[in-house]
Design a protein around this motif. Structure first.
Motif, short mmCIF file in Angstrom:
data_model
loop_
_atom_site.label_atom_id
_atom_site.label_comp_id
_atom_site.label_asym_id
_atom_site.label_seq_id
_atom_site.Cartn_x
_atom_site.Cartn_y
_atom_site.Cartn_z
N GLN A 194 0.02 3.13 4.73
CA GLN A 194 1.09 2.91 3.49
C GLN A 194 0.52 1.91 2.85
O GLN A 194 -0.01 0.86 3.23
CB GLN A 194 2.45 2.66 4.30
N ALA A 195 0.76 1.78 1.47
CA ALA A 195 0.66 1.09 0.51
C ALA A 195 1.48 -0.32 0.49
O ALA A 195 2.87 0.29 0.78
CB ALA A 195 0.61 1.32 -0.92
N ARG A 196 1.17 -1.43 0.61
CA ARG A 196 1.99 -2.46 0.83
C ARG A 196 2.08 -3.42 -0.57
O ARG A 196 0.97 -3.89 -0.84
CB ARG A 196 1.79 -3.39 2.00
N TRP A 197 3.39 -3.82 -1.17
CA TRP A 197 3.53 -4.49 -2.15
C TRP A 197 3.94 -5.96 -1.75
O TRP A 197 4.39 -6.42 -1.01
CB TRP A 197 4.60 -3.95 -3.19
N SER A 198 3.30 -6.86 -2.71
CA SER A 198 3.56 -8.37 -2.32
C SER A 198 4.99 -8.54 -2.89
O SER A 198 5.44 -7.79 -3.74
CB SER A 198 2.39 -9.26 -3.03
N LEU A 199 5.44 -9.77 -2.44
CA LEU A 199 7.04 -9.98 -3.06
C LEU A 199 7.21 -10.34 -4.34
O LEU A 199 8.09 -9.73 -4.79
CB LEU A 199 7.39 -11.12 -2.23
N ASP A 200 6.06 -10.61 -5.07
CA ASP A 200 6.16 -10.82 -6.38
C ASP A 200 5.89 -9.49 -7.25
O ASP A 200 6.04 -9.40 -8.46
CB ASP A 200 5.35 -11.86 -6.83
N GLY A 201 5.42 -8.43 -6.63
CA GLY A 201 5.28 -7.22 -7.29
C GLY A 201 4.09 -7.17 -7.89
O GLY A 201 3.70 -6.13 -8.79
N GLN A 202 3.05 -7.91 -7.78
CA GLN A 202 1.86 -8.10 -8.63
C GLN A 202 0.61 -7.58 -7.70
O GLN A 202 -0.40 -7.36 -8.38
CB GLN A 202 1.81 -9.42 -9.06
N THR A 203 0.77 -7.35 -6.56
CA THR A 203 -0.44 -7.00 -5.59
C THR A 203 -0.18 -5.72 -4.87
O THR A 203 1.06 -6.08 -4.29
CB THR A 203 -0.89 -8.30 -4.78
N VAL A 204 -1.00 -4.96 -4.64
CA VAL A 204 -0.72 -3.64 -3.96
C VAL A 204 -1.81 -3.53 -2.73
O VAL A 204 -2.88 -3.83 -3.01
CB VAL A 204 -0.66 -2.48 -4.68
N GLU A 205 -1.75 -3.83 -1.69
CA GLU A 205 -2.72 -3.56 -0.47
C GLU A 205 -2.78 -2.24 0.26
O GLU A 205 -1.98 -1.69 0.47
CB GLU A 205 -2.37 -4.75 0.71
N TYR A 206 -3.73 -1.69 0.26
CA TYR A 206 -4.03 -0.28 0.81
C TYR A 206 -5.20 -0.17 1.59
O TYR A 206 -6.36 -0.34 1.19
CB TYR A 206 -3.97 0.94 -0.21
N ARG A 207 -5.13 0.04 3.00
CA ARG A 207 -6.19 0.13 4.03
C ARG A 207 -7.01 -1.05 3.67
O ARG A 207 -8.46 -0.79 3.71
CB ARG A 207 -6.75 1.33 3.60
N GLY A 208 -6.75 -2.15 3.70
CA GLY A 208 -7.63 -3.38 3.70
C GLY A 208 -7.97 -3.78 2.14
O GLY A 208 -8.88 -4.51 1.78
N MET A 209 -7.61 -2.96 1.22
CA MET A 209 -8.14 -3.24 -0.05
C MET A 209 -7.04 -3.72 -0.91
O MET A 209 -5.81 -3.35 -0.67
CB MET A 209 -8.67 -1.96 -0.69
N GLU A 210 -7.17 -4.73 -1.79
CA GLU A 210 -6.11 -5.40 -2.64
C GLU A 210 -6.41 -5.17 -4.16
O GLU A 210 -7.50 -5.26 -4.49
CB GLU A 210 -5.92 -6.88 -2.41
N LEU A 211 -5.46 -4.88 -4.62
CA LEU A 211 -5.44 -4.52 -6.13
C LEU A 211 -4.11 -5.34 -7.05
O LEU A 211 -3.00 -5.33 -6.74
CB LEU A 211 -5.31 -2.93 -6.50
N GLN A 212 -4.69 -5.88 -7.86
CA GLN A 212 -3.68 -6.88 -8.62
C GLN A 212 -3.43 -5.93 -10.09
O GLN A 212 -4.13 -5.40 -10.53
CB GLN A 212 -4.26 -8.14 -9.01
N MET A 213 -2.32 -6.22 -10.44
CA MET A 213 -1.88 -5.42 -11.63
C MET A 213 -2.71 -5.75 -12.67
O MET A 213 -2.83 -5.33 -13.82
CB MET A 213 -0.22 -5.81 -12.08
N SER A 214 -3.35 -7.19 -12.87
CA SER A 214 -4.12 -7.82 -13.73
C SER A 214 -5.57 -6.96 -13.83
O SER A 214 -6.11 -7.04 -14.64
CB SER A 214 -4.36 -9.23 -13.78
N HIS A 215 -5.67 -6.17 -12.76
CA HIS A 215 -7.04 -5.46 -12.43
C HIS A 215 -6.88 -4.18 -13.13
O HIS A 215 -8.17 -3.46 -13.37
CB HIS A 215 -7.52 -5.29 -11.16
N VAL A 216 -5.63 -3.58 -13.53
CA VAL A 216 -5.63 -2.39 -13.79
C VAL A 216 -6.14 -2.09 -15.04
O VAL A 216 -6.86 -1.23 -15.61
CB VAL A 216 -4.00 -1.90 -13.73
#
Length: 292
Positions: A194-216
């Motif tokens: 499952q994808a997990r979002w940070s509390l501030d809604g700016q970072t998502v983690e999926y299977r050990g990888m993190e993606l920030q909204m600024s990276h989109v």
């Protein structure tokens, strides 16, 4: 298996496979084809009653329900019957030697005794078995009724009513029932990744990888640059003198009835597409590097 035997006997008489003196090779081949089809139909069409795993099909189906845990090579451990606890004791009980001597049990990576398949994945196995069985039954019906094709629908209806429906105490009666259960369970199952979002809604983690909204935005730009390089540098040979085309400038007529017609042949696009069909050829002819 009385019903099945009657069906088989009425369709194909039982014949020995041993070649008799003077018997043609083609006759032996035909008998072999009959016997093979009788064998696989017998695997599908029989009653299992209260002992379902006497059926080879259901035993194979049970094997498919288990999988090895991921993450390394399986390990074997020696356990003393009756001395282990928890998963170890359960594994020894499953191995079952009947005494206290050491028993080797394959517990898989990390000492875990395997895992159950997820409902969706296991249902795929059942679907494959079901479709294969249906194909084999249809092949048998066609093979045995070659001289009277009108009997094929009646044969299939009889087989399906007796052996291939959910209320039948047959291998595929059980499989069809379990498919319904798995469809129900699968709707409520939670995915293992499952994808997990940070509390501030700016970072998502999926299977050990993190993606920030600024990276989109960076990801979009990177993909655009790769597509641009593929189109202009590799497919268009870095041609810089081609007339650029903007989609908003092109005209298209969806009501055009001309055979093979498209926006390329639309008269209002003539100026934009003039020479486009020969542009790359001219590019190759004008470049010594491309001609080499």
């Amino acid at each position: 298996m009385g019903g099945l035997e009657n069906l088989i006997t009425s369709s194909v008489p039982a014949t020995p496979l041993l070649e008799e003196e003077g018997e043609e090779e083609g006759d032996v081949s035909l008998k072999l084809k009959h016997a093979v089809r009788q064998f696989y139909l017998a695997l599908i069409c029989h009653t299992v009653g209260s002992v379902p795993f006497r059926s080879p099909v259901l035993s194979f189906w049970a094997m498919l329900s288990r999988k090895r845990p991921r993450g390394g090579k399986s390990t074997a451990v020696n356990l003393a019957r009756g001395l282990g606890s928890g998963a170890d004791a359960a594994a020894v009980a499953a191995a079952g030697t009947g005494d206290r001597r050491l028993t080797t049990v394959d517990l898989g990576p990390g000492g875990r005794a395997g895992q159950w398949e997820e409902p969706g994945n296991f249902n795929s196995h059942l679907s494959a078995l079901t479709w294969t069985a249906q194909l084999l039954i249809f092949d048998y019906a066609c093979f045995c009724n070659q001289d009277d094709e009108d009997q094929i629908p009646a044969f299939l209806a009889t087989i399906c009513k007796e052996f291939f429906q959910q209320l039948a105490e047959t291998p595929f009666g059980h499989i069809l029932q379990w498919r319904l259960y798995l469809f129900k369970v699968g709707k409520a199952a939670i995915t293992t990744h499952q994808a997990r979002w940070s509390l501030d809604g700016q970072t998502v983690e999926y299977r050990g990888m993190e993606l920030q909204m600024s990276h989109v935005s960076q990801l979009v730009v990177s993909e655009y640059q790769q597509v641009h390089a593929l189109l202009y540098e590799e497919l268009m040979f870095r041609a810089e003198d081609l007339v650029p085309m903007q989609a908003w400038r092109l005209k298209d007529d969806l009501d055009m009835e001309e055979f093979g017609g498209s926006w390329l042949s639309h008269p209002r696009n003539a100026e934009l597409v003039e020479g486009a069909d020969r542009a790359l050829l001219w590019r190759i002819q004008g470049s010594a590097e491309l001609r080499a």
